[in-house]
Motif scaffolding. Structure first.
Motif, PDB file in Angstrom:
ATOM      1  N   GLY A 133       9.811 -26.840 -18.260  1.00  0.00           N
ATOM      2  CA  GLY A 133       8.617 -28.277 -18.544  1.00  0.00           C
ATOM      3  C   GLY A 133       7.279 -28.268 -17.008  1.00  0.00           C
ATOM      4  N   ASP A 134       7.371 -27.271 -16.121  1.00  0.00           N
ATOM      5  CA  ASP A 134       6.066 -26.803 -15.485  1.00  0.00           C
ATOM      6  C   ASP A 134       5.610 -25.856 -15.960  1.00  0.00           C
ATOM      7  OD1 ASP A 134       5.027 -26.291 -13.540  1.00  0.00           O
ATOM      8  OD2 ASP A 134       7.154 -26.508 -11.369  1.00  0.00           O
ATOM      9  N   ALA A 135       4.363 -25.964 -16.676  1.00  0.00           N
ATOM     10  CA  ALA A 135       3.287 -24.730 -17.022  1.00  0.00           C
ATOM     11  C   ALA A 135       2.912 -23.995 -15.492  1.00  0.00           C
ATOM     12  CB  ALA A 135       2.278 -25.421 -17.857  1.00  0.00           C
ATOM     13  N   THR A 136       3.065 -24.519 -14.622  1.00  0.00           N
ATOM     14  CA  THR A 136       2.340 -23.663 -13.543  1.00  0.00           C
ATOM     15  C   THR A 136       3.242 -23.010 -12.435  1.00  0.00           C
ATOM     16  OG1 THR A 136       3.631 -25.317 -11.531  1.00  0.00           O
ATOM     17  CG2 THR A 136       0.515 -25.743 -12.256  1.00  0.00           C
ATOM     18  N   ARG A 137       4.731 -22.477 -12.759  1.00  0.00           N
ATOM     19  CA  ARG A 137       5.537 -21.263 -12.935  1.00  0.00           C
ATOM     20  C   ARG A 137       5.018 -19.992 -13.580  1.00  0.00           C
ATOM     21  NH1 ARG A 137      12.321 -23.402 -11.963  1.00  0.00           N
ATOM     22  NH2 ARG A 137      11.308 -21.727 -11.040  1.00  0.00           N
ATOM     23  N   HIS A 138       4.125 -19.725 -13.181  1.00  0.00           N
ATOM     24  CA  HIS A 138       3.918 -18.449 -13.853  1.00  0.00           C
ATOM     25  C   HIS A 138       4.252 -16.906 -12.967  1.00  0.00           C
ATOM     26  CE1 HIS A 138       0.829 -20.131 -16.463  1.00  0.00           C
ATOM     27  NE2 HIS A 138       1.475 -19.944 -16.511  1.00  0.00           N
ATOM     28  N   ALA A 153       1.488  -1.110  -0.290  1.00  0.00           N
ATOM     29  CA  ALA A 153      -0.156  -0.031  -0.066  1.00  0.00           C
ATOM     30  C   ALA A 153       0.572   1.440   0.275  1.00  0.00           C
ATOM     31  CB  ALA A 153      -0.986  -0.194   1.254  1.00  0.00           C
ATOM     32  N   ASP A 154       2.136   0.962   0.427  1.00  0.00           N
ATOM     33  CA  ASP A 154       2.622   2.424   0.649  1.00  0.00           C
ATOM     34  C   ASP A 154       3.903   2.583  -0.606  1.00  0.00           C
ATOM     35  OD1 ASP A 154       2.089   2.476   3.299  1.00  0.00           O
ATOM     36  OD2 ASP A 154       3.458   1.633   4.145  1.00  0.00           O
ATOM     37  N   GLY A 155       4.231   1.396  -1.857  1.00  0.00           N
ATOM     38  CA  GLY A 155       4.212   1.532  -3.237  1.00  0.00           C
ATOM     39  C   GLY A 155       5.501   1.057  -3.275  1.00  0.00           C
ATOM     40  N   THR A 156       5.875   0.301  -1.718  1.00  0.00           N
ATOM     41  CA  THR A 156       7.148  -0.472  -1.751  1.00  0.00           C
ATOM     42  C   THR A 156       7.112  -1.907  -2.576  1.00  0.00           C
ATOM     43  OG1 THR A 156       7.811   0.195   0.029  1.00  0.00           O
ATOM     44  CG2 THR A 156       8.986  -1.621  -0.210  1.00  0.00           C
ATOM     45  N   VAL A 157       7.579  -1.855  -3.674  1.00  0.00           N
ATOM     46  CA  VAL A 157       7.557  -3.838  -4.400  1.00  0.00           C
ATOM     47  C   VAL A 157       8.222  -4.642  -3.173  1.00  0.00           C
ATOM     48  CG1 VAL A 157       9.096  -4.428  -5.948  1.00  0.00           C
ATOM     49  CG2 VAL A 157       8.468  -2.172  -6.623  1.00  0.00           C
ATOM     50  N   LEU A 158       7.112  -5.895  -2.935  1.00  0.00           N
ATOM     51  CA  LEU A 158       7.173  -6.878  -2.405  1.00  0.00           C
ATOM     52  C   LEU A 158       8.443  -8.484  -2.826  1.00  0.00           C
ATOM     53  CD1 LEU A 158       4.445  -6.308  -0.018  1.00  0.00           C
ATOM     54  CD2 LEU A 158       6.692  -5.644   0.518  1.00  0.00           C
ATOM     55  N   PHE A 159       7.818  -7.907  -3.866  1.00  0.00           N
ATOM     56  CA  PHE A 159       8.635  -9.171  -4.989  1.00  0.00           C
ATOM     57  C   PHE A 159       8.438  -8.981  -5.574  1.00  0.00           C
ATOM     58  CE2 PHE A 159       7.618 -13.870  -6.188  1.00  0.00           C
ATOM     59  CZ  PHE A 159       8.800 -14.059  -5.671  1.00  0.00           C
ATOM     60  N   GLU A 160       9.232 -10.004  -6.547  1.00  0.00           N
ATOM     61  CA  GLU A 160       8.806  -9.890  -8.097  1.00  0.00           C
ATOM     62  C   GLU A 160       9.583 -11.329  -8.953  1.00  0.00           C
ATOM     63  OE1 GLU A 160      12.947  -7.798  -9.996  1.00  0.00           O
ATOM     64  OE2 GLU A 160      11.370  -5.986  -9.635  1.00  0.00           O
ATOM     65  N   ASP A 161       8.922 -11.465 -10.268  1.00  0.00           N
ATOM     66  CA  ASP A 161       9.314 -13.161 -10.482  1.00  0.00           C
ATOM     67  C   ASP A 161       9.345 -13.183 -12.377  1.00  0.00           C
ATOM     68  OD1 ASP A 161      10.825 -14.739 -10.632  1.00  0.00           O
ATOM     69  OD2 ASP A 161       9.246 -15.945  -9.483  1.00  0.00           O
ATOM     70  N   ARG A 162       9.066 -13.222 -12.805  1.00  0.00           N
ATOM     71  CA  ARG A 162       8.877 -13.081 -14.231  1.00  0.00           C
ATOM     72  C   ARG A 162       8.922 -15.387 -14.425  1.00  0.00           C
ATOM     73  NH1 ARG A 162      12.912 -16.992 -16.402  1.00  0.00           N
ATOM     74  NH2 ARG A 162      14.581 -16.893 -15.568  1.00  0.00           N
ATOM     75  N   ASN A 163       7.873 -15.202 -16.073  1.00  0.00           N
ATOM     76  CA  ASN A 163       8.251 -16.864 -16.030  1.00  0.00           C
ATOM     77  C   ASN A 163       8.824 -17.125 -15.937  1.00  0.00           C
ATOM     78  OD1 ASN A 163       6.816 -19.084 -17.744  1.00  0.00           O
ATOM     79  ND2 ASN A 163       5.333 -17.845 -18.368  1.00  0.00           N
ATOM     80  N   ARG A 164       8.387 -18.869 -15.652  1.00  0.00           N
ATOM     81  CA  ARG A 164       9.532 -19.844 -15.054  1.00  0.00           C
ATOM     82  C   ARG A 164       9.403 -21.250 -16.286  1.00  0.00           C
ATOM     83  NH1 ARG A 164      14.152 -17.512 -12.547  1.00  0.00           N
ATOM     84  NH2 ARG A 164      12.876 -15.627 -11.759  1.00  0.00           N
ATOM     85  N   THR A 165       8.936 -20.764 -16.681  1.00  0.00           N
ATOM     86  CA  THR A 165       7.970 -22.649 -17.527  1.00  0.00           C
ATOM     87  C   THR A 165       9.082 -23.254 -18.314  1.00  0.00           C
ATOM     88  OG1 THR A 165       7.059 -21.292 -19.049  1.00  0.00           O
ATOM     89  CG2 THR A 165       5.555 -21.389 -17.006  1.00  0.00           C
ATOM     90  N   GLY A 166      10.157 -22.357 -18.724  1.00  0.00           N
ATOM     91  CA  GLY A 166      10.802 -23.566 -19.922  1.00  0.00           C
ATOM     92  C   GLY A 166      11.615 -24.167 -18.901  1.00  0.00           C
ATOM     93  N   CYS A 180      -3.705 -18.470 -12.565  1.00  0.00           N
ATOM     94  CA  CYS A 180      -3.125 -17.343 -11.687  1.00  0.00           C
ATOM     95  C   CYS A 180      -4.230 -16.429 -10.519  1.00  0.00           C
ATOM     96  CB  CYS A 180      -1.815 -16.527 -12.260  1.00  0.00           C
ATOM     97  SG  CYS A 180      -1.158 -17.361 -12.268  1.00  0.00           S
ATOM     98  N   ALA A 181      -5.220 -16.077 -11.561  1.00  0.00           N
ATOM     99  CA  ALA A 181      -6.596 -15.666 -11.211  1.00  0.00           C
ATOM    100  C   ALA A 181      -7.674 -16.456  -9.577  1.00  0.00           C
ATOM    101  CB  ALA A 181      -7.597 -15.029 -12.151  1.00  0.00           C
ATOM    102  N   ALA A 182      -7.480 -17.039 -10.413  1.00  0.00           N
ATOM    103  CA  ALA A 182      -7.880 -18.422  -9.126  1.00  0.00           C
ATOM    104  C   ALA A 182      -6.939 -18.445  -7.531  1.00  0.00           C
ATOM    105  CB  ALA A 182      -8.780 -19.865  -9.538  1.00  0.00           C
ATOM    106  N   ALA A 183      -5.377 -18.286  -7.907  1.00  0.00           N
ATOM    107  CA  ALA A 183      -4.447 -18.570  -6.911  1.00  0.00           C
ATOM    108  C   ALA A 183      -5.013 -16.821  -6.404  1.00  0.00           C
ATOM    109  CB  ALA A 183      -3.094 -18.851  -7.693  1.00  0.00           C
ATOM    110  N   HIS A 184      -4.211 -15.565  -6.865  1.00  0.00           N
ATOM    111  CA  HIS A 184      -4.905 -14.445  -6.412  1.00  0.00           C
ATOM    112  C   HIS A 184      -6.357 -14.033  -5.871  1.00  0.00           C
ATOM    113  CE1 HIS A 184      -4.127  -9.664  -7.225  1.00  0.00           C
ATOM    114  NE2 HIS A 184      -5.451 -10.069  -6.816  1.00  0.00           N
ATOM    115  N   ALA A 185      -7.350 -14.793  -6.179  1.00  0.00           N
ATOM    116  CA  ALA A 185      -8.910 -14.630  -5.678  1.00  0.00           C
ATOM    117  C   ALA A 185      -8.590 -15.510  -3.735  1.00  0.00           C
ATOM    118  CB  ALA A 185      -9.837 -14.654  -6.091  1.00  0.00           C
ATOM    119  N   TRP A 186      -8.211 -16.243  -4.040  1.00  0.00           N
ATOM    120  CA  TRP A 186      -7.694 -18.010  -2.760  1.00  0.00           C
ATOM    121  C   TRP A 186      -7.331 -17.197  -1.900  1.00  0.00           C
ATOM    122  CZ3 TRP A 186     -11.569 -20.491  -1.611  1.00  0.00           C
ATOM    123  CH2 TRP A 186     -12.358 -21.491  -3.050  1.00  0.00           C
ATOM    124  N   VAL A 187      -6.058 -16.229  -2.193  1.00  0.00           N
ATOM    125  CA  VAL A 187      -4.926 -16.015  -1.391  1.00  0.00           C
ATOM    126  C   VAL A 187      -5.533 -14.717  -0.540  1.00  0.00           C
ATOM    127  CG1 VAL A 187      -3.190 -17.642  -1.883  1.00  0.00           C
ATOM    128  CG2 VAL A 187      -3.434 -15.458  -2.858  1.00  0.00           C
TER     129      VAL A 187
END
Length: 163
Positions: A51-56, A36-49, A89-96
């Protein structure tokens, strides 16, 4: 709420992360979690290469948030992402219980780009976030990133010979 100038700065970082993903053989997606203060808490990039298609990156954000933030902090965050969340990812976002989502390019744009590149369709329906998580506040796309993101998809799939 519309995409603001501050939002565009975080989205710019997401596009940079998407470029890093392509350089590492992954699909061009990058995401940033901001408090809420504009601080970046975490960042990542796609890592599906690998073979794990869930590594969004959006899914990684949801997992990180559960491990590191109380629910009352999660709801006050914003997830910035180069591309609109997939259904997983939308479902994970909502669930957490994460807060607002701001994306640079939409599922509709992605579908169009992949069709132009003759990339096979994904095994999951290309649904907008609001179809999966209707209570999440969502803003996007941000048209100024369209050309850069489309070029990253072209670079990713033409380099691999997938088109």
């Amino acid at each position: 709420m519309a995409v603001s100038r501050a939002d565009r700065e975080y989205l710019s970082r997401c596009v940079e992360l998407a470029g890093e993903a392509v350089k590492n053989g992954d699909a061009p997606f990058g995401s940033v979690l901001v408090d809420a203060d504009g601080t970046v808490l975490f960042e990542d990039r796609n890592r599906t290469g690998d073979g794990d298609a869930t590594r969004h990156p959006e899914f990684a954000i949801a997992q990180w948030a559960v491990a590191n933030l109380a629910p009352d902090r999660r709801v006050r965050t914003t997830v910035y992402t180069s591309g609109e969340h997939c259904a997983m990812c939308a479902a994970a976002h909502a669930w957490v219980g994460l807060g607002r989502i701001v994306y640079a390019s939409s599922v509709a744009q992605l579908t169009e780009w992949l069709t132009e590149l003759n990339v096979p369709t994904a095994p999951v329906a290309p649904l907008p976030i609001t179809a999966v998580a209707p209570k999440v506040v969502v803003d996007g796309p941000a048209p100024e990133f369209e050309d850069d993101l489309k070029a990253l998809f072209r670079a990713r799939y033409q380099r691999r010979g997938d088109s």
